[in-house]
Design a protein around this motif. Structure first.
Motif, PDB file in Angstrom:
ATOM      1  N   VAL A  28       0.838  -1.202   0.000  1.00 19.86           N
ATOM      2  CA  VAL A  28       0.000   0.000   0.000  1.00 19.86           C
ATOM      3  C   VAL A  28       0.868   1.246   0.000  1.00 19.86           C
ATOM      4  CG1 VAL A  28      -1.795   1.295   1.212  1.00 19.86           C
ATOM      5  CG2 VAL A  28      -1.770  -1.187   1.351  1.00 19.86           C
ATOM      6  N   ILE A  29       0.482   2.209  -0.832  1.00 19.20           N
ATOM      7  CA  ILE A  29       1.080   3.536  -0.823  1.00 19.20           C
ATOM      8  C   ILE A  29       0.077   4.437  -0.116  1.00 19.20           C
ATOM      9  CG2 ILE A  29       1.923   5.441  -2.232  1.00 19.20           C
ATOM     10  CD1 ILE A  29       1.842   2.952  -4.464  1.00 19.20           C
ATOM     11  N   VAL A  30       0.504   5.107   0.935  1.00 20.02           N
ATOM     12  CA  VAL A  30      -0.391   5.947   1.727  1.00 20.02           C
ATOM     13  C   VAL A  30      -0.194   7.402   1.308  1.00 20.02           C
ATOM     14  CG1 VAL A  30      -1.103   6.639   4.031  1.00 20.02           C
ATOM     15  CG2 VAL A  30      -0.260   4.306   3.645  1.00 20.02           C
ATOM     16  N   ILE A  31      -1.159   7.912   0.557  1.00 19.72           N
ATOM     17  CA  ILE A  31      -1.109   9.291   0.071  1.00 19.72           C
ATOM     18  C   ILE A  31      -1.509  10.208   1.219  1.00 19.72           C
ATOM     19  CG2 ILE A  31      -1.948  10.912  -1.673  1.00 19.72           C
ATOM     20  CD1 ILE A  31      -0.631   8.457  -2.942  1.00 19.72           C
ATOM     21  N   SER A  32      -0.553  11.022   1.682  1.00 19.23           N
ATOM     22  CA  SER A  32      -0.822  11.865   2.843  1.00 19.23           C
ATOM     23  C   SER A  32       0.134  13.046   2.880  1.00 19.23           C
ATOM     24  CB  SER A  32      -0.664  11.038   4.126  1.00 19.23           C
ATOM     25  OG  SER A  32      -0.840  11.838   5.262  1.00 19.23           O
ATOM     26  N   GLU A  33      -0.249  14.031   3.660  1.00 18.14           N
ATOM     27  CA  GLU A  33       0.591  15.209   3.860  1.00 18.14           C
ATOM     28  C   GLU A  33       1.665  14.979   4.910  1.00 18.14           C
ATOM     29  OE1 GLU A  33      -3.236  16.026   6.314  1.00 18.14           O
ATOM     30  OE2 GLU A  33      -2.604  14.778   4.633  1.00 18.14           O
ATOM     31  N   ILE A  34       1.627  13.847   5.589  1.00 19.70           N
ATOM     32  CA  ILE A  34       2.583  13.577   6.659  1.00 19.70           C
ATOM     33  C   ILE A  34       3.480  12.392   6.323  1.00 19.70           C
ATOM     34  CG2 ILE A  34       1.076  14.500   8.448  1.00 19.70           C
ATOM     35  CD1 ILE A  34       0.537  11.486   9.210  1.00 19.70           C
ATOM     36  N   SER A  35       4.551  12.294   7.076  1.00 15.47           N
ATOM     37  CA  SER A  35       5.434  11.139   7.037  1.00 15.47           C
ATOM     38  C   SER A  35       5.362  10.514   8.418  1.00 15.47           C
ATOM     39  CB  SER A  35       6.861  11.604   6.735  1.00 15.47           C
ATOM     40  OG  SER A  35       7.765  10.540   6.885  1.00 15.47           O
ATOM     41  N   THR A  36       5.254   9.182   8.477  1.00 14.94           N
ATOM     42  CA  THR A  36       5.141   8.535   9.780  1.00 14.94           C
ATOM     43  C   THR A  36       6.458   7.836  10.111  1.00 14.94           C
ATOM     44  OG1 THR A  36       4.132   6.544   8.843  1.00 14.94           O
ATOM     45  CG2 THR A  36       2.640   8.307   9.568  1.00 14.94           C
ATOM     46  N   PHE A  37       6.411   6.582  10.516  1.00 11.94           N
ATOM     47  CA  PHE A  37       7.604   5.846  10.931  1.00 11.94           C
ATOM     48  C   PHE A  37       7.357   4.358  10.736  1.00 11.94           C
ATOM     49  CE2 PHE A  37       4.784   6.624  14.471  1.00 11.94           C
ATOM     50  CZ  PHE A  37       4.626   5.369  15.036  1.00 11.94           C
ATOM     51  N   PRO A  38       8.428   3.545  10.618  1.00  9.72           N
ATOM     52  CA  PRO A  38       8.234   2.103  10.480  1.00  9.72           C
ATOM     53  C   PRO A  38       7.461   1.547  11.680  1.00  9.72           C
ATOM     54  CG  PRO A  38      10.484   2.681   9.926  1.00  9.72           C
ATOM     55  CD  PRO A  38       9.843   3.915  10.511  1.00  9.72           C
ATOM     56  N   GLY A  39       6.404   0.809  11.377  1.00  2.00           N
ATOM     57  CA  GLY A  39       5.575   0.221  12.420  1.00  2.00           C
ATOM     58  C   GLY A  39       4.326   1.014  12.730  1.00  2.00           C
ATOM     59  N   CYS A  40       4.219   2.234  12.191  1.00  2.00           N
ATOM     60  CA  CYS A  40       3.018   3.033  12.426  1.00  2.00           C
ATOM     61  C   CYS A  40       1.828   2.319  11.785  1.00  2.00           C
ATOM     62  CB  CYS A  40       3.173   4.429  11.816  1.00  2.00           C
ATOM     63  SG  CYS A  40       1.742   5.492  12.101  1.00  2.00           S
ATOM     64  N   CYS A  41       0.760   2.226  12.542  1.00  2.00           N
ATOM     65  CA  CYS A  41      -0.453   1.555  12.106  1.00  2.00           C
ATOM     66  C   CYS A  41      -1.530   2.616  11.929  1.00  2.00           C
ATOM     67  CB  CYS A  41      -0.822   0.559  13.204  1.00  2.00           C
ATOM     68  SG  CYS A  41      -2.142  -0.544  12.791  1.00  2.00           S
ATOM     69  N   MET A  42      -2.230   2.609  10.792  1.00  2.00           N
ATOM     70  CA  MET A  42      -3.255   3.620  10.576  1.00  2.00           C
ATOM     71  C   MET A  42      -4.426   3.070   9.776  1.00  2.00           C
ATOM     72  SD  MET A  42      -1.505   6.170   7.797  1.00  2.00           S
ATOM     73  CE  MET A  42       0.222   5.888   8.049  1.00  2.00           C
ATOM     74  N   ASP A  43      -5.592   3.642  10.025  1.00  2.00           N
ATOM     75  CA  ASP A  43      -6.779   3.291   9.263  1.00  2.00           C
ATOM     76  C   ASP A  43      -6.837   4.190   8.039  1.00  2.00           C
ATOM     77  OD1 ASP A  43      -7.603   1.325  11.039  1.00  2.00           O
ATOM     78  OD2 ASP A  43      -8.728   2.741  12.267  1.00  2.00           O
ATOM     79  N   CYS A  44      -7.096   3.566   6.890  1.00  2.00           N
ATOM     80  CA  CYS A  44      -7.102   4.286   5.616  1.00  2.00           C
ATOM     81  C   CYS A  44      -8.311   3.888   4.788  1.00  2.00           C
ATOM     82  CB  CYS A  44      -5.848   3.934   4.815  1.00  2.00           C
ATOM     83  SG  CYS A  44      -4.288   4.401   5.567  1.00  2.00           S
ATOM     84  N   ARG A  45      -8.651   4.756   3.837  1.00  2.00           N
ATOM     85  CA  ARG A  45      -9.652   4.386   2.840  1.00  2.00           C
ATOM     86  C   ARG A  45      -8.925   4.095   1.531  1.00  2.00           C
ATOM     87  NH1 ARG A  45     -10.462   9.487   3.927  1.00  2.00           N
ATOM     88  NH2 ARG A  45     -10.037  11.057   2.342  1.00  2.00           N
TER      89      ARG A  45
END
Length: 160
Positions: A62-79
């Motif tokens: 998955v490529i997460v299109i977002s204005e932010i950068s997270t970190f390895p292991g970050c878990c997030m809900d996406c559409r």
């Protein structure tokens, strides 16, 4: 129209990183897999959908299109907003499907109105396709985009 629930994505490699990380289930940690050539960075967070399996035997990418950068292991809900159907040829000549799904975090403010790839500027999709072509060329592989698919079809592919 189908009811698309959010998917959970676990980030392996953050946006802007020139280091590729992979989750190692046996070690229960993220391991540095490679350092990208100078100037090549991940344009967005890159991760996977847990408890799925793609054509390469790994969880779905998955490529997460977002204005932010997270970190390895970050878990997030996406559409899910779409996917790139991809044919990947390995160095040994074997070929497999290795699709890339596109998603937006539910909490995104900048991309809150993006529900399908059609809502993204064409330049973003082209940038992603070119990144993965270059990334795979560096590894001696071929990356061919077969088709771009919209949100509902991508969601069905994940749930299949």
């Amino acid at each position: 129209m189908i009811d698309m629930e959010p998917i959970t994505v676990i980030v392996e490699t953050p946006k802007g990183s020139s280091h590729k990380y992979d989750y190692e289930p046996g070690l229960k940690c993220f391991k540095l897999k490679k350092i990208l050539p100078a100037g090549l960075i991940f344009p967005f967070d890159f991760g996977y959908i847990p408890d799925t399996k793609g054509g390469d035997g790994d969880p779905l990418d998955v490529i997460v299109i977002s204005e932010i950068s997270t970190f390895p292991g970050c878990c997030m809900d996406c559409r899910v907003i779409g996917a790139l159907k991809v044919l990947q040829t390995e160095r040994d000549g074997s070929t497999m499907r290795n699709d890339r799904y596109l998603a937006v975090p539910i909490v995104s403010q900048l991309f809150s109105d993006v529900n399908t790839m059609l809502h993204l500027p064409e330049d973003i999709i082209n940038q992603l396709e070119n990144f993965f072509k270059n990334y795979n060329e560096q590894a001696g592989k071929k990356f061919e985009v077969l088709e771009r698919v919209e949100a509902e079809e991508a969601y069905r592919m994940i749930k299949a």
